[in-house]
Design a protein around this motif. Structure first.
Motif, PDB file in Angstrom:
ATOM      1  N   GLN A 197       4.224  14.685 -10.434  1.00 15.62           N
ATOM      2  CA  GLN A 197       4.630  14.927 -11.813  1.00 15.62           C
ATOM      3  C   GLN A 197       3.551  15.712 -12.561  1.00 15.62           C
ATOM      4  O   GLN A 197       3.857  16.666 -13.287  1.00 15.62           O
ATOM      5  CB  GLN A 197       4.918  13.608 -12.535  1.00 15.62           C
ATOM      6  CG  GLN A 197       6.196  12.948 -12.107  1.00 15.62           C
ATOM      7  CD  GLN A 197       6.397  11.592 -12.766  1.00 15.62           C
ATOM      8  OE1 GLN A 197       5.521  11.106 -13.473  1.00 15.62           O
ATOM      9  NE2 GLN A 197       7.552  10.992 -12.535  1.00 15.62           N
ATOM     10  N   THR A 198       2.296  15.305 -12.365  1.00 25.42           N
ATOM     11  CA  THR A 198       1.192  16.016 -13.010  1.00 25.42           C
ATOM     12  C   THR A 198       1.116  17.446 -12.495  1.00 25.42           C
ATOM     13  O   THR A 198       0.927  18.389 -13.280  1.00 25.42           O
ATOM     14  CB  THR A 198      -0.134  15.284 -12.746  1.00 25.42           C
ATOM     15  OG1 THR A 198       0.000  13.933 -13.200  1.00 25.42           O
ATOM     16  CG2 THR A 198      -1.285  15.933 -13.454  1.00 25.42           C
ATOM     17  N   ALA A 199       1.278  17.612 -11.175  1.00 15.64           N
ATOM     18  CA  ALA A 199       1.229  18.954 -10.590  1.00 15.64           C
ATOM     19  C   ALA A 199       2.385  19.809 -11.111  1.00 15.64           C
ATOM     20  O   ALA A 199       2.213  20.996 -11.403  1.00 15.64           O
ATOM     21  CB  ALA A 199       1.273  18.877  -9.069  1.00 15.64           C
ATOM     22  N   ALA A 200       3.563  19.196 -11.225  1.00 16.48           N
ATOM     23  CA  ALA A 200       4.722  19.939 -11.730  1.00 16.48           C
ATOM     24  C   ALA A 200       4.485  20.367 -13.178  1.00 16.48           C
ATOM     25  O   ALA A 200       4.763  21.518 -13.546  1.00 16.48           O
ATOM     26  CB  ALA A 200       5.979  19.080 -11.631  1.00 16.48           C
TER      27      ALA A 200
ATOM     28  N   ALA B 110       1.966  23.125 -13.122  1.00 15.00           N
ATOM     29  CA  ALA B 110       2.558  24.371 -12.635  1.00 15.00           C
ATOM     30  C   ALA B 110       3.417  25.016 -13.720  1.00 15.00           C
ATOM     31  O   ALA B 110       3.364  26.235 -13.925  1.00 15.00           O
ATOM     32  CB  ALA B 110       3.395  24.104 -11.381  1.00 15.00           C
ATOM     33  N   VAL B 111       4.200  24.196 -14.412  1.00 17.42           N
ATOM     34  CA  VAL B 111       5.041  24.737 -15.483  1.00 17.42           C
ATOM     35  C   VAL B 111       4.157  25.334 -16.583  1.00 17.42           C
ATOM     36  O   VAL B 111       4.426  26.439 -17.077  1.00 17.42           O
ATOM     37  CB  VAL B 111       5.971  23.632 -16.045  1.00 17.42           C
ATOM     38  CG1 VAL B 111       6.617  24.064 -17.352  1.00 17.42           C
ATOM     39  CG2 VAL B 111       7.048  23.276 -15.015  1.00 17.42           C
ATOM     40  N   GLU B 112       3.096  24.605 -16.951  1.00 19.20           N
ATOM     41  CA  GLU B 112       2.186  25.125 -17.979  1.00 19.20           C
ATOM     42  C   GLU B 112       1.528  26.425 -17.507  1.00 19.20           C
ATOM     43  O   GLU B 112       1.402  27.386 -18.280  1.00 19.20           O
ATOM     44  CB  GLU B 112       1.125  24.082 -18.330  1.00 19.20           C
ATOM     45  CG  GLU B 112       1.673  22.891 -19.096  1.00 19.20           C
ATOM     46  CD  GLU B 112       0.649  21.771 -19.253  1.00 19.20           C
ATOM     47  OE1 GLU B 112      -0.510  21.927 -18.788  1.00 19.20           O
ATOM     48  OE2 GLU B 112       1.007  20.738 -19.842  1.00 19.20           O
ATOM     49  N   HIS B 113       1.104  26.440 -16.243  1.00 23.20           N
ATOM     50  CA  HIS B 113       0.461  27.638 -15.692  1.00 23.20           C
ATOM     51  C   HIS B 113       1.443  28.813 -15.695  1.00 23.20           C
ATOM     52  O   HIS B 113       1.087  29.937 -16.082  1.00 23.20           O
ATOM     53  CB  HIS B 113      -0.031  27.366 -14.269  1.00 23.20           C
ATOM     54  CG  HIS B 113      -0.665  28.552 -13.617  1.00 23.20           C
ATOM     55  ND1 HIS B 113      -1.883  29.042 -13.992  1.00 23.20           N
ATOM     56  CD2 HIS B 113      -0.213  29.349 -12.615  1.00 23.20           C
ATOM     57  CE1 HIS B 113      -2.173  30.096 -13.255  1.00 23.20           C
ATOM     58  NE2 HIS B 113      -1.172  30.300 -12.398  1.00 23.20           N
TER      59      HIS B 113
ATOM     60  N   ALA C 294       0.834  -1.203   0.000  1.00 24.79           N
ATOM     61  CA  ALA C 294       0.000   0.000   0.000  1.00 24.79           C
ATOM     62  C   ALA C 294       0.867   1.251   0.000  1.00 24.79           C
ATOM     63  O   ALA C 294       0.574   2.215  -0.720  1.00 24.79           O
ATOM     64  CB  ALA C 294      -0.933  -0.010   1.216  1.00 24.79           C
ATOM     65  N   ALA C 295       1.931   1.247   0.792  1.00 21.79           N
ATOM     66  CA  ALA C 295       2.836   2.404   0.821  1.00 21.79           C
ATOM     67  C   ALA C 295       3.502   2.592  -0.539  1.00 21.79           C
ATOM     68  O   ALA C 295       3.659   3.724  -1.011  1.00 21.79           O
ATOM     69  CB  ALA C 295       3.894   2.215   1.911  1.00 21.79           C
ATOM     70  N   SER C 296       3.865   1.490  -1.166  1.00 25.94           N
ATOM     71  CA  SER C 296       4.481   1.577  -2.493  1.00 25.94           C
ATOM     72  C   SER C 296       3.494   2.144  -3.507  1.00 25.94           C
ATOM     73  O   SER C 296       3.858   3.027  -4.305  1.00 25.94           O
ATOM     74  CB  SER C 296       4.934   0.178  -2.930  1.00 25.94           C
ATOM     75  OG  SER C 296       5.422   0.202  -4.240  1.00 25.94           O
ATOM     76  N   ARG C 297       2.257   1.651  -3.468  1.00 21.48           N
ATOM     77  CA  ARG C 297       1.240   2.191  -4.385  1.00 21.48           C
ATOM     78  C   ARG C 297       0.991   3.664  -4.091  1.00 21.48           C
ATOM     79  O   ARG C 297       0.833   4.472  -5.018  1.00 21.48           O
ATOM     80  CB  ARG C 297      -0.058   1.387  -4.264  1.00 21.48           C
ATOM     81  CG  ARG C 297       0.021   0.010  -4.886  1.00 21.48           C
ATOM     82  CD  ARG C 297      -1.346  -0.634  -4.977  1.00 21.48           C
ATOM     83  NE  ARG C 297      -1.997  -0.787  -3.692  1.00 21.48           N
ATOM     84  CZ  ARG C 297      -1.935  -1.862  -2.925  1.00 21.48           C
ATOM     85  NH1 ARG C 297      -1.248  -2.905  -3.317  1.00 21.48           N
ATOM     86  NH2 ARG C 297      -2.558  -1.920  -1.769  1.00 21.48           N
ATOM     87  N   THR C 298       0.967   4.030  -2.807  1.00 21.90           N
ATOM     88  CA  THR C 298       0.765   5.435  -2.437  1.00 21.90           C
ATOM     89  C   THR C 298       1.921   6.289  -2.942  1.00 21.90           C
ATOM     90  O   THR C 298       1.710   7.384  -3.472  1.00 21.90           O
ATOM     91  CB  THR C 298       0.632   5.563  -0.905  1.00 21.90           C
ATOM     92  OG1 THR C 298      -0.451   4.741  -0.466  1.00 21.90           O
ATOM     93  CG2 THR C 298       0.394   6.994  -0.483  1.00 21.90           C
ATOM     94  N   ALA C 299       3.135   5.786  -2.776  1.00 23.17           N
ATOM     95  CA  ALA C 299       4.307   6.533  -3.259  1.00 23.17           C
ATOM     96  C   ALA C 299       4.252   6.700  -4.777  1.00 23.17           C
ATOM     97  O   ALA C 299       4.554   7.775  -5.300  1.00 23.17           O
ATOM     98  CB  ALA C 299       5.592   5.815  -2.852  1.00 23.17           C
ATOM     99  N   GLU C 300       3.851   5.642  -5.480  1.00 21.39           N
ATOM    100  CA  GLU C 300       3.726   5.738  -6.932  1.00 21.39           C
ATOM    101  C   GLU C 300       2.654   6.755  -7.309  1.00 21.39           C
ATOM    102  O   GLU C 300       2.848   7.560  -8.227  1.00 21.39           O
ATOM    103  CB  GLU C 300       3.398   4.374  -7.526  1.00 21.39           C
ATOM    104  CG  GLU C 300       4.552   3.389  -7.473  1.00 21.39           C
ATOM    105  CD  GLU C 300       4.143   1.980  -7.882  1.00 21.39           C
ATOM    106  OE1 GLU C 300       2.971   1.775  -8.271  1.00 21.39           O
ATOM    107  OE2 GLU C 300       5.002   1.089  -7.816  1.00 21.39           O
ATOM    108  N   ALA C 301       1.525   6.700  -6.589  1.00 24.76           N
ATOM    109  CA  ALA C 301       0.452   7.654  -6.867  1.00 24.76           C
ATOM    110  C   ALA C 301       0.900   9.076  -6.566  1.00 24.76           C
ATOM    111  O   ALA C 301       0.620  10.002  -7.342  1.00 24.76           O
ATOM    112  CB  ALA C 301      -0.792   7.305  -6.044  1.00 24.76           C
ATOM    113  N   MET C 302       1.612   9.256  -5.447  1.00 22.56           N
ATOM    114  CA  MET C 302       2.115  10.591  -5.093  1.00 22.56           C
ATOM    115  C   MET C 302       3.108  11.077  -6.145  1.00 22.56           C
ATOM    116  O   MET C 302       3.114  12.258  -6.506  1.00 22.56           O
ATOM    117  CB  MET C 302       2.781  10.564  -3.714  1.00 22.56           C
ATOM    118  CG  MET C 302       1.806  10.367  -2.575  1.00 22.56           C
ATOM    119  SD  MET C 302       0.627  11.701  -2.442  1.00 22.56           S
ATOM    120  CE  MET C 302       1.689  13.015  -1.898  1.00 22.56           C
ATOM    121  N   SER C 303       3.932  10.180  -6.639  1.00 19.42           N
ATOM    122  CA  SER C 303       4.888  10.553  -7.683  1.00 19.42           C
ATOM    123  C   SER C 303       4.154  10.985  -8.945  1.00 19.42           C
ATOM    124  O   SER C 303       4.503  11.997  -9.553  1.00 19.42           O
ATOM    125  CB  SER C 303       5.804   9.362  -7.984  1.00 19.42           C
ATOM    126  OG  SER C 303       6.669   9.670  -9.049  1.00 19.42           O
ATOM    127  N   ALA C 304       3.116  10.207  -9.308  1.00 18.37           N
ATOM    128  CA  ALA C 304       2.341  10.567 -10.501  1.00 18.37           C
ATOM    129  C   ALA C 304       1.642  11.909 -10.298  1.00 18.37           C
ATOM    130  O   ALA C 304       1.628  12.763 -11.196  1.00 18.37           O
ATOM    131  CB  ALA C 304       1.320   9.472 -10.807  1.00 18.37           C
TER     132      ALA C 304
END
Length: 150
Positions: free
Chosen positions: A99-102, A105-108, A86-96
């Motif tokens: 990345q999407t937020a970054a 933010a760059v586009e914004h 679960a922690a690994s899936r959470t870390a992967e989700a947080m990474s995704a």
């Protein structure tokens, strides 16, 4: 001569009877020793079987004692493994998400920069137009004193 033959036969029969009797006594002693050995072996076997039963009972108790913590450890290990997954899936989700937020933010920021450039460009054009108009106005107005603002 018949007497001698009879005596020899009688002696032979007695010797044979003594030999057979001796052989039977020897066999009887061997059977008795074998029977005593079998009785001793049976007693030893019973004692060993009692000891084996006691050892097996102790081993069984020990295995039950060891099995309980192992089962609990297995239960904990499976749950720890689930938590790690679960922690690994959470870390992967947080990474995704990061990345999407970054990217967002760059586009914004890029859009904001372009908007600022466009807005500032318009502002500078208006300022330039205003300054040009003011300068032209000052040069043509009679009060200007030769085109200078005083």
């Amino acid at each position: 001569m018949t007497e001698w033959s009879t005596a020899v036969i009688l002696i032979s029969v007695l010797v044979m009877a003594a030999a057979v009797t001796g052989l039977c006594l020897t066999c009887w002693r061997m059977v008795m020793k074998a029977q005593a050995a079998l009785v001793n072996m049976e007693a030893d076997y019973k004692q060993l079987s009692k000891q084996a039963v006691q050892v097996l009972e102790q081993v069984s108790l020990t295995l039950e004692t060891v099995q309980r913590p192992l089962a609990a450890g297995e239960f904990i290990a499976s749950h720890v493994q689930e938590v790690v997954q679960a922690a690994s899936r959470t870390a992967e989700a947080m990474s995704a998400v990061s990345q999407t937020a970054a990217k967002a933010a760059v586009e914004h920021l890029e859009r904001a920069r372009l908007d600022n450039e466009r807005t500032m460009g318009e502002v500078f054009r208006w300022v330039d137009a205003g300054m040009t108009f003011w300068h032209a106005w000052n040069q043509r107005s009679p009060k200007s004193g030769g085109g200078r603002a005083e």
